[in-house]
Design an enzyme around this catalytic site. Structure first.
Site, short mmCIF file in Angstrom:
data_model
loop_
_atom_site.label_atom_id
_atom_site.label_comp_id
_atom_site.label_asym_id
_atom_site.label_seq_id
_atom_site.Cartn_x
_atom_site.Cartn_y
_atom_site.Cartn_z
N GLU A 83 36.31 3.05 -43.39
CA GLU A 83 37.23 2.43 -44.36
C GLU A 83 36.73 2.59 -45.78
OE1 GLU A 83 40.14 1.60 -43.87
OE2 GLU A 83 40.23 1.47 -41.70
N TYR A 109 41.66 -5.03 -49.26
CA TYR A 109 42.11 -4.03 -48.29
C TYR A 109 41.08 -3.83 -47.18
CZ TYR A 109 42.51 0.25 -45.87
OH TYR A 109 42.53 1.14 -44.84
N ASP A 113 47.41 -1.17 -48.53
CA ASP A 113 46.88 -0.04 -49.29
C ASP A 113 48.06 0.73 -49.89
OD1 ASP A 113 48.00 1.31 -47.19
OD2 ASP A 113 46.29 2.64 -46.86
#
Length: 334
Positions: free
Chosen positions: A34, A115, A133
């Site tokens: 991520e 996020y 996002d």
DNA sequence: AACACGGGGAG
DNA sequence: CTCCCAGTGTT
């Protein structure tokens, strides 16, 4: 499960791309993916992610890694503060005795914002936190026919509320990944593939015929054009380079080719050509010269050093310098 | 709220 | 070539 989530998850089950981080349940591997995927496309991330986890299979392994080694592993991915913050996060996780399956724990880690905290909480720990996002913002703006500027805070809050309503209690991680996959493959910025969309029947933007006009983005920075001169100063198997200071505001600790100002007395013996490099809102045009070796190296401040060519792969080197070296290599082949 | 931070892909 | 993409931290 609500009809929207059902339709979306059924589509995702057969339509999703086989990305390597989708085959792991390890929170560390998911966190690394991520962080790397922030501002960076999946196809670019894949080889970095695999090499990174081979070298740093656990937070404890990264926590004690030398910074130069870490930056070398990250070199080319950009946004190097992500790497430094990830190491700080690894140290915090190690000190905490491992991951804690809570949104607040994740959100407090350096480099982890709304996020990333929601992504890891949902994907690794099954917690119901909807991600927002760029892909999801586009999908949500179209679904709700929201014509607000997505650069504005109020619009983001509205879109966050919309996805908070849609995310199901079961399989929130798959739901988040499905929303992002939809934005990456069908609900794309230009020419969205509404005919293939599994949730087109729920889309207010499409009903209004405005899907392809959304979302609205108002802010657009005008790029700054900059010219730069890099020098190739070579002697058998070595290149003259310098290291940016640790407190440099960008590319701190990276090795670069000297610029003309570093070697005022050197002769620009041969122009090799130009390379272009676009970064953020800067556009560099780099002129590369092959220069002669100065008799004495100047500058205590710039710390010019001879670097062996085969050493270069193990050092963090800025992409501008890498492109210039590539140009030189290409010229020598022919 | 505005800005800085890299790098790459599509057309 | 031009246009587009868009998380986090800092100010």
């Amino acid at each position: 499960m609500p009809p929207f989530a059902r339709k979306l998850l059924d589509w995702y089950a057969h339509a999703h791309r086989p990305l390597p981080w989708r085959d792991t349940a390890d929170p560390w591997a998911i966190l690394v993916s991520e962080i790397m995927l922030q501002q960076t496309r999946a196809s670019v991330v894949i080889p970095y992610w695999q090499r990174f986890l081979e070298r740093y299979p656990t937070p404890a392994a990264l926590a004690v890694a030398p910074e130069q080694e870490l930056l070398t592993m990250w070199s080319g991915l950009g946004y190097y503060s992500r790497a430094r913050n990830l190491q700080k996060a690894a140290q915090a996780i190690t000190e905490a005795g491992g991951f804690r399956p809570e949104y607040e724990f994740l959100r407090a880690l350096p480099g982890v914002g709304d996020y990333t905290a929601a992504a890891v909480a949902s994907i690794a720990f099954g917690l119901k936190h909807a991600v927002l996002d760029g892909n999801v913002m586009r999908v949500a703006a179209r679904l709700t026919c929201d014509a607000g500027d997505i650069g504005a805070g109020v619009t983001k809050k509205r879109l966050q509320a919309a996805v908070d309503q849609l995310i199901p209690a079961s399989q929130p991680g798959l739901f988040n990944q499905a929303m992002m996959e939809l934005g990456a493959t069908l609900c794309v910025p230009r020419q969205p593939q509404c005919l293939l969309c599994p949730v087109a029947e729920f889309c207010e933007g499409r009903k209004a015929g405005r899907a392809s006009d959304l979302p609205i983005k108002l802010r657009r920075a005008t790029p700054i054009l900059e010219a730069m001169t890099l020098l190739i100063v070579a002697r058998d198997g070595e290149l003259l380079m310098w290291q940016r200071p640790a407190d440099s505001d960008r590319l701190a600790g990276f090795w670069e080719l000297p610029e003309a100002a570093h070697l005022p007395n050197v002769l620009k013996t041969q122009k090799l050509g130009t390379v272009r490099h676009g970064i953020v809102n800067h556009s560099y045009t780099i002129t590369v010269y092959l220069a002669g070796v100065p008799r004495a190296l100047p500058g205590r401040e710039k710390q010019l050093k001879w670097i062996k060519r085969n050493q270069l792969a193990e050092l963090p080197v800025s992409t501008t310098s890498r492109k210039a070296i590539q140009l030189w290599d290409k010229g020598r082949e022919s």
